[in-house]
Every structure is written in C-alpha cells, then in structure tokens.
Design an enzyme around this catalytic site. Sequence first.
Site, short mmCIF file in Angstrom:
data_model
loop_
_atom_site.label_atom_id
_atom_site.label_comp_id
_atom_site.label_asym_id
_atom_site.label_seq_id
_atom_site.Cartn_x
_atom_site.Cartn_y
_atom_site.Cartn_z
N GLU A 167 27.66 -19.42 -0.57
CA GLU A 167 28.59 -18.25 -0.67
C GLU A 167 30.00 -18.52 -1.30
O GLU A 167 30.52 -17.96 -2.11
CB GLU A 167 28.48 -17.58 0.48
CG GLU A 167 29.59 -16.39 0.51
CD GLU A 167 28.83 -15.22 -0.47
OE1 GLU A 167 27.66 -14.90 0.09
OE2 GLU A 167 29.36 -14.69 -1.23
N ASP A 201 31.53 -17.44 -5.11
CA ASP A 201 32.73 -16.58 -5.17
C ASP A 201 33.97 -17.33 -5.93
O ASP A 201 34.37 -16.42 -6.76
CB ASP A 201 33.30 -16.29 -3.71
CG ASP A 201 32.13 -15.40 -2.73
OD1 ASP A 201 31.35 -14.72 -3.45
OD2 ASP A 201 32.46 -15.17 -1.84
N SER A 215 26.68 -10.56 -3.59
CA SER A 215 27.49 -11.57 -3.52
C SER A 215 28.18 -11.86 -4.59
O SER A 215 29.24 -12.61 -4.72
CB SER A 215 26.82 -12.83 -2.59
OG SER A 215 27.09 -12.55 -1.39
#
Length: 683
Positions: free
Chosen positions: A306, A310, A600
């Site tokens: 994650e 990002d 995401s």
Amino acid sequence: MSWFQVLTAVALSTGAFAAPHVLHERRHVPLKSYARERVQPHAIIPVRIGLKQSNLDSGYDRLMEVSHPTSSNYGKHLSAQEVHDLFAPANETLDAVLNWLGDAGFDENDVVHYENRGWLAIDMPAETAERLLSTEYYEHTFSDNSRIGCDQYYLPAHISPHVDFIKPGVKLSPPVKKRTLEARGFGGRGRGGPWPPGPPHVGPNPFPHWRPPPGSGHLPKDLQNCSVLVTPNCLKALYNIPQAKYSDPSNVMGVYETSDAFSVQDLQLYFQKFVPYIPQGTSPSVVSVDGGVAPVAPGDARNGGESDLDIDLSYAIVYPQKVTVYQVDDPPNASGQYGKAGFLNTFFDSIDGSYCNYTAYGITGDSPDVDATYPDPAADGYKGQRQCGTYQLTRVVSISYGEAEIDLPKAYVERQCNEIMKLGLQGHSIMVASGDYGVASFPGSDNDTYGCYSANGQHGTIYNPDYPSGCPYITAVGGTRLYPGQTIEDPESAMQVNLTAVHIAEGRPPGNPVLALFATGGGFSNYFKPPSYQARAVSQYLAAHAPDVPSYVVNSDASNVGANGGVYNRAGRGYPDVSTNGAFQPFFVNLTQETYFGTSLSSPIFGSIITLINEERTAAGKGPVGFVNPVLYQHPEVLHDITNGSNPNCGSSGFSASTGWDPVTGLGTPNYPAMLRLFLSLP
Ligand SMILES: *[C@@H]1O[C@H](CO)[C@@H](O)[C@H](O)[C@H]1NC(C)=O
Ligand SMILES: *[C@@H]1O[C@H](CO)[C@@H](O)[C@H](O)[C@H]1NC(C)=O
Ligand SMILES: *[C@@H]1O[C@H](CO)[C@@H](O)[C@H](O)[C@H]1NC(C)=O
Ligand SMILES: *[C@@H]1O[C@H](CO)[C@@H](O)[C@H](O)[C@H]1NC(C)=O
Ligand SMILES: *[C@@H]1O[C@H](CO)[C@@H](O)[C@H](O)[C@H]1NC(C)=O
Ligand SMILES: *[C@@H]1O[C@H](CO)[C@@H](O)[C@H](O)[C@H]1NC(C)=O
Ligand SMILES: CC(=O)N[C@H]1CO[C@H](CO)[C@@H](O)[C@@H]1O
Ligand SMILES: CC(=O)N[C@H]1CO[C@H](CO)[C@@H](O)[C@@H]1O
C-alpha cells in the site's frame, strides 16, 4: 480554572448520579454475540467526553462560501485559529458538563480539557463510570484483542444536549482495514501468511498471450500496452497530465499510512524502470505520528504494498515536488493492525491539536485495552506522549484506508466528518479511496463473506456503504480501467476485474470467490444526506438510472437499514465523486514487480493531480483549491464522463455507470487541461 465557581451552592456529591437520566446512545445490535465479561469494578477506564460544538449547523454553509465557484469568497480559507474559535463548544456547554462532573466528586485536576475545547478527558474506575452513565461496561474479546464498550448509556436530561458522545461507549471500533489489505491471502500470499498481506496483485504479465490491439500502431511504443500495463506514462496520456515542473514547499503532496510501511529500495526500482527522470535516492519525508515507523526493509512483513504504491504514484505525477508520508501509530499495535482506535483519530489529533495532555493528568494504571493510548506499554510500543497539533497538514492528502460506515455509531462518524469539514475550511483537499468490492464493504465485514449487510430480515443482500467516503466533505475517488482490446484513445470503463479469471489465465488457483467481484466501490451513505452541491446529480441519477432493486429511506438513527426488502438508501449522499484508473498497474514490492488493482491506486493519482493544480495556482499568485467537490459538480465538463461498467455484489446488480454522475465512477476521470483552466479561472 473557573468551573467550580459556577457550581450551585449545594453541590451534593450524589447529585450527578441522582439526576433524571435519558438514553443518550444505544447500539442497534448488542454485542452479546461476542465473548465478553463485565469490566472489573476497580479497573481504570479513560473516559472521554465529546462536547457538542457550536455553529456546526452553519459549517456546511461556511465551507460552501470558500469552496463554491460562484461564491465571492471562493478560496478565502480560514486559519486554524479561526476555525477553532468558530466551532468551540459554547461556554454554557463546558460549564454544564464540568458542573456535572464536579457534582460527581471529581476534582478539577482530574479533568483534562483539550486544547481545541472539543473534549474532556477523565480517568475513573469502571464502577464510577457505570454509575455516572447508568450502564454496564463489558470487555469484549476478539481473536487478537479485546475492547471495552457498552450496549447503551444514559445522561442527565440537562447534560445530554451538551454531549456528542462518550468513549468508551457504544462504539467498538472494528479492526481498521486497508482498502486493499483486506484482500488478505487473495493476492498470492497464503492465508495466515505475513501481515499485512498486501493489495490484490497478480503476476507481472497478467495476459501472457496478449498482443497490442490493431488500432495502437500509431501510438508511441510506450503507450501501446496501456490496457494491460498502466505505467505512469499511460496515466499521463489518459488524463493529459504534463510533466510537473514546480516544487513550491507549500505544495508537498501528503499520503496517510498506518501499519503498512514503504521500502526505499522498492521505490528506486519503480523510478528506475517507470519514471527514470526521478533521481535514484529520492524518498519521501516521514512524519511519524505517535511512533509510526517507516521506511522498512523490502522483505519486512509490514511492506505490504500500500505505501509503496501510494508513494510511487505520487512521485510519478508531482516530481520535482516532494512527498510527505504521515505514518500513523506505532507499529506493534498500530490501529490498522489491532483496531484499537478509530483509524483517523490519532492522525487528526496530530494535525488538529485535540488530544494533548491526555497522559499528563489523571490516573494511569491497569487501564484495560481500549483505545490507542500513549505511552504504549507494549514492549516495542511508542513511549512518547500522544501527539497533538504537532504537525502541519499538507494541502492535499490521500487516504487509501476505510471501513464499513454502519460499523461505527452515527454520532462518531458525524463528529469525525466535521473535522474533515474544518480541514476543508482551512484549504485542505482530502481524498479517499472509495472501496474495492462494489456495493459491499470488505469481504468478511459484518460477518459476511462478501462484506454485505444483514438486517430487518435480509441476509447478506443489503449494500454496505463505506466510511469515510460517505462524509460529504471528502472527495471519494473510485476506480476505472481499460479492456485488453482497447487503447488510451478509448473511453475507460468502471474498474471491474474478475481476478478469479486473471488467476486462471495465469495458471494459478482461482482463489476466494469474492475476487470475481472486484470492482470500484460506490453507493449511498446511510448517515449523510446528499449535500446541496450534489443533490441535483443524485436525483438525476436516481430518476433516470436507478437499478431495478428495492430501496429504503433511512431514518434518523439508521435503525431501519434494509427495511421492506430495500437494499440501498435512496436518500443518502452518493459516492464516489470522481475516479481515475485503478487496475493493471505495475509496482515493485519486496523488490518484485507485480500488477496491482484497487481504488488505493486511484486516490493518490487524483490527489497528485490536485497538487499540480495547486502548484499552478501558487505560480499565479493564488491560494490552494481546498475542497474541490462543489467546483467539480458545478463543472462536470472538466471530467471525462465514464458510462460503461457496474459494481455488482450482495446478490444483485449493484449500480451502473451512466451519463452524468453515478455511484460507480462519480463525475468521471480528470481531463487535466480543462480542470486546470477552470481552477485557474477562479480567484
Ligand atoms: C467564554 O469564556 C471565556 C473564558 O472564560 C471568556 O473569555 C469568553 O468571553 C466567554 N465567551 C462568551 C461568549 O461568554
Ligand atoms: C508490449 O507488449 C508486447 C507483447 O506482450 C511486448 O512484446 C512489448 O515488449 C510490450 N511493450 C512495452 C513497452 O512494454
Ligand atoms: C521478500 O522476498 C524474499 C525473497 O524472495 C522472501 O524470502 C521474503 O519472505 C519476502 N518477504 C515477504 C514479507 O514476503
Ligand atoms: C457469524 O456467522 C456465523 C455463521 O453464519 C454464526 O455462527 C455467528 O453467530 C455469526 N456471528 C455474529 C456476530 O453474527
Ligand atoms: C469470473 O471468472 C470465472 C473464471 O472465468 C468465471 O467462472 C466466473 O463466472 C466469473 N465471475 C463473474 C462474476 O464474472
Ligand atoms: C463495457 O464494460 C463491460 C463489462 O461490464 C466490458 O465487457 C465491455 O468490454 C466494456 N465496453 C467498452 C466499450 O468498454
Ligand atoms: C497543547 C497543550 O494543551 N499543552 C498544554 C499541556 O498542559 C501543560 C500544563 O498545563 C500546558 O502548559 C500546555 O500548554
Ligand atoms: C507487539 C506487541 O506488543 N503487540 C501487543 C499488541 O497488543 C496486544 C493486546 O491488544 C498484545 O497482546 C500484544 O502483545
């Protein structure tokens, strides 16, 4: 301290207990199904009283005043102090609650009043709290933790109007789940494998026999494969994003992370292969909130993907601008891992000054495991004080985490949403990923394999909207995709990927059946009505494109969810607001390139685009755009309307993308030059 001066002459120490009480909050579903026992009478409970703030009913209008394109005060954001003064609880609220505690025998030294005046903190034995609130506190045991709560509590009739809610109370926050992390064990690592398990991903080449479509011959080589491998160049081509050139310190891009942590080496591999003009060694600043730790080694169990993705996406779009990571909560018991706190609370505290001094007063001792409290007594826990108002928030922040809205009490959700409104008033833009399982929450949420909701006689057929996407002050970002025969010149569809089929094509086992329904999150909140900026878009959608399933109109305490066989609230705030590509994107995690999916990915892309717009506005001598929804709903022409695809789950067809706003892809994907022109034309 003046509060004892306002006590009535006859301050009876029993008065607080004897006053007539009214029910203040009750859980819809008592937690009896969990193993639980009464909290020991002498165990110390850290009680927090959230005071009703003033002027909240005018907060929406104040936000529109600075965010709506037709307002003469557009862009005239408030300072943090102005916002605090505007909403601080009224003196009579504070006086009333302090008098009540004084009547109960507490000393002024027992009570901590947080800086922004929103909270009182007071530690007390369980038996005292139970008498004060006419309740029984239970310790609920979950697989890896236990949390305190009650099924309902009461307040004196003259106190109830001054109090938002009390913690611990009916809220037992569920374990916080990362958008993509909840697909634990789905993406290649086995169930019971390392935590966090990482976002859904497949091998580096999901379609081994794929060949560029016939219509792609005239495109540059690096743009011919964009339907199956969405590199940063593909994203820039899809949305017409130029290479960034500015790096004004006021426009650093922010990303929120908890528990999961990035690896510097993974970032370098990504830059080298996909964004080679970013120099090797480039890495974000880390703001550690309450002991948050990043980066980690590539093979660390906390490097689940994650954070890597990002940060990769943010840099790919904003470099030479910098990126800041807010790494929230100490690793051993980070909220994302053990669900000890509402997952945004400690973050908002750190940038908004509300939880300071908590451990500086009061009794410490064998406090049962309630909320993330600092210093953390755990072996490797964070030993410092809880951070409060310590950090400046970046103008834009992207959050790829969430949970089922219905799992949190309405008052709790409203209060946190108001914090987001205050950040908007100060010119911040908050993006959140809208979810990945269509109209459902995370697989497993609410005891349902598919993450659907059960109530009022229905079992797993009710749609389960997301928090915080339902908050009308946030920009919820959904996902889109291309199909393998398409090119960047084709319109995108809603992100909907049958990951089971991809697994089979790759020669892997199919995995959990939920994976066949991987799709952009969207729907209608049960707690919030459509805000005025969105009302027309929602009513037009429902008039022309409502799905062929029954709906309900939620009541004020959301206790009739699923009534009369309805599966969604036709009177709710719709989400997402916008979307960007969220499928077939390559990232390096643990030094290995694989292909990732999920909203995401979409949230940091949209946030980075807003950062570029802020940079252009800075260069033109203007302030940040702040809360963007009112502008975008007023000018949907600056987005590419997405009209194909849907987000089925919970045994029905979900919603369909359609002309205009829809609860699948929102208003659509960015047309960067048009968005930029619009925002530059505003004051
Ligand atoms: C509230 O109390 C503060 C401090 O006691 C005082 O300065 C302020 O004037 C009061 N505000 C009102 C509206 O009474
Ligand atoms: C595009 O895909 C083709 C076929 O799989 C492959 O040969 C080619 O190297 C790919 N091009 C890029 C730029 O990845
Ligand atoms: C990272 O990769 C190494 C080498 O393949 C492997 O031994 C290790 O288990 C991986 N770490 C995680 C957390 O998957
Ligand atoms: C969850 O579902 C299982 C199986 O359907 C059931 O036995 C259990 O009681 C349920 N738990 C809760 C909390 O509803
Ligand atoms: C997903 O793909 C699998 C394998 O091709 C197929 O059996 C299944 O019906 C598909 N599911 C959906 C919802 O499309
Ligand atoms: C529209 O979406 C469907 C899946 O819902 C997909 O099969 C189809 O290829 C898409 N069509 C276009 C033109 O993108
Ligand atoms: C941020 C904050 O409220 N800090 C206060 C904590 O308590 C000490 C002692 O009363 C004050 O001096 C700080 O201002
Ligand atoms: C690593 C660590 O200290 N983990 C702790 C987190 O909190 C639970 C209780 O909620 C402890 O049992 C763990 O030891």
